[in-house]
Write a protein that holds these residues in place. Sequence first.
Motif, PDB file in Angstrom:
ATOM      1  N   LYS A 102      50.759 155.530  -6.808  1.00 26.56           N
ATOM      2  CA  LYS A 102      49.674 155.230  -5.771  1.00 26.56           C
ATOM      3  C   LYS A 102      49.642 156.356  -4.856  1.00 26.56           C
ATOM      4  O   LYS A 102      48.725 156.976  -4.229  1.00 26.56           O
ATOM      5  CB  LYS A 102      49.386 153.712  -5.148  1.00 26.56           C
ATOM      6  N   ASN A 156      49.046 143.841  -1.199  1.00 25.25           N
ATOM      7  CA  ASN A 156      50.581 144.253  -0.967  1.00 25.25           C
ATOM      8  C   ASN A 156      51.149 142.819  -0.980  1.00 25.25           C
ATOM      9  O   ASN A 156      50.930 141.848  -0.064  1.00 25.25           O
ATOM     10  CB  ASN A 156      50.318 145.147   0.588  1.00 25.25           C
ATOM     11  N   GLY A 157      51.810 142.688  -1.789  1.00 27.23           N
ATOM     12  CA  GLY A 157      52.862 141.420  -2.176  1.00 27.23           C
ATOM     13  C   GLY A 157      53.711 141.222  -1.105  1.00 27.23           C
ATOM     14  O   GLY A 157      53.723 140.115  -0.729  1.00 27.23           O
ATOM     15  N   THR A 158      54.307 142.152  -0.644  1.00 26.18           N
ATOM     16  CA  THR A 158      55.289 141.950   0.279  1.00 26.18           C
ATOM     17  C   THR A 158      54.735 141.229   1.736  1.00 26.18           C
ATOM     18  O   THR A 158      55.245 140.499   2.112  1.00 26.18           O
ATOM     19  CB  THR A 158      55.967 143.504   0.785  1.00 26.18           C
ATOM     20  N   ASP A 193      55.200 149.075   3.492  1.00 28.04           N
ATOM     21  CA  ASP A 193      54.589 147.827   3.181  1.00 28.04           C
ATOM     22  C   ASP A 193      53.953 147.288   4.497  1.00 28.04           C
ATOM     23  O   ASP A 193      52.960 147.033   4.477  1.00 28.04           O
ATOM     24  CB  ASP A 193      55.493 146.596   2.374  1.00 28.04           C
ATOM     25  N   ASP A 198      51.123 151.241   2.199  1.00 32.10           N
ATOM     26  CA  ASP A 198      50.815 151.001   0.740  1.00 32.10           C
ATOM     27  C   ASP A 198      49.659 150.556   0.430  1.00 32.10           C
ATOM     28  O   ASP A 198      48.734 150.798  -0.447  1.00 32.10           O
ATOM     29  CB  ASP A 198      51.881 150.034   0.308  1.00 32.10           C
ATOM     30  N   LYS A 202      46.131 152.212  -1.644  1.00 36.42           N
ATOM     31  CA  LYS A 202      45.527 151.504  -2.710  1.00 36.42           C
ATOM     32  C   LYS A 202      43.932 151.536  -2.557  1.00 36.42           C
ATOM     33  O   LYS A 202      43.220 151.397  -3.284  1.00 36.42           O
ATOM     34  CB  LYS A 202      46.271 150.011  -2.845  1.00 36.42           C
ATOM     35  N   ALA A 306      53.142 143.560  -8.377  1.00 35.70           N
ATOM     36  CA  ALA A 306      54.047 144.323  -8.607  1.00 35.70           C
ATOM     37  C   ALA A 306      55.167 143.669  -9.661  1.00 35.70           C
ATOM     38  O   ALA A 306      54.836 142.579  -9.968  1.00 35.70           O
ATOM     39  CB  ALA A 306      54.960 144.504  -7.194  1.00 35.70           C
TER      40      ALA A 306
END
Length: 437
Positions: A102, A156-158, A193, A198, A202, A306
């Motif tokens: 990305k 963003n998963g984090t 993150d 990030d 995206k 992710a």
Amino acid sequence: MAFNVGLLGLGTVGAGTAEILLNPELRHPLLSEIAITRVGVRSLDKPRPIELPQNLLTTNLDDIVTDPTIDIVVEVIGGLEPARSLILKAIANGKHVVTANKAVIARYSEEIFDAANAAGVYVMIEAAVAGGIPVIQPLKQSLSVNRIQRITGIVNGTTNYILTRMQREGADFGEVLADAQRLGYAEADPTADVDGLDAADKIAILASLAFGGRIKLDDVYCEGIRHISAADIAYAEKLGFVIKLLATALREPPASPEDTTDHLQVRVHPTLLPKTHPLASVNDVYNAILVEADPVGQVMLFGRGAGMGPTASAVVSDIQNIVALLKSSGRNPDELHPLLACIHEHYCTISPMDELVTRFYARFLTQDMPGVIGKIGTCFGQHDVSLESVVQIGFQNNLAEIVVVTHDVREGNFRAALADIRSLQGLAEIPSVLRVL
Ligand code: HSE
């Protein structure tokens, strides 16, 4: 004759990709026509998550992108360089490219897609946004008959994991981040993150696909979650909200019937989200993207953003799409498929944040003296900021804690009011200011 894939990188995503391609049973039959013929690695001796014949491995990545027998180069090494140069060299050598990168795509899409279009090759990026969630192909294909109004994503998963734990445990950012790093949910350097970078990459990519133009990453407003406190999460909860890091892209309605300029908002920031909103219950490391479009209405895509399996699923789907096209058009297509190539030529105009109209949440610490709430209200009123609610919740270190939620206001007006409020006698601090959806 099989379609040959050269894999650049055999880390988590590369190994997951090889795993799927080497075990095609019970998947789409096209996968058995795809062979991994070269794999580029940094060192030949390192232990790997997957065993591959040693003769496939090379440390010379240039050899892969120039190999005349390779049809598709899969870039999963990450980082800006040498990934960007290898992608460009693969394109120059007539290879189709699949990338999960990305950062490269958000910064160099003009250079990469112009080169790909001139060379007549595809560059496919499903894995670059939200890992295993198919969102790039839906935007390019099934949803593209709609007029897209807005995309709102938890991408963003984090940060979603950190905010979810802060909410559940009443904990502060620093302690949850440290624990997330210990457990491997957050990187040792969490900057990309937690500072929203990030997510900005995206949403720039999604906005470009949704609104049919290029996006300058520098124009994307980006605010992370480091300043979110346990106190704000608790107040938000009392007011009926959860706090999420949202990535938003929307097309503003024209200012007048004569205004033909396309104005977009593209931004990343923590947001108070009503608990009833479809994204409010997306928790832990999960990602979700809500697309609002005419005439389809709301479409929400949810899944893992992710990890080995989800990201590899997206990478292999791109490889398979290219193979399907090459099977029907021939290995050197005269024309690229119009729904899969990226043919944007202009840059979109992104509106400045001062022009944004939104609700705000602000928390003030003041001396406990007569008239303070009145003076804060007057400053807001003087700048055309109308208040939805004002509550004095209690005290912190002998200072009164006042929480305000506004009606929709122009961000520029709200900031001007805050500047006046900062100079009020009795105002100690404004610990937080957040936008409200
Ligand atoms: N670091 C990202 C996340 C995954 O936490 O969602 C890769 O984009």
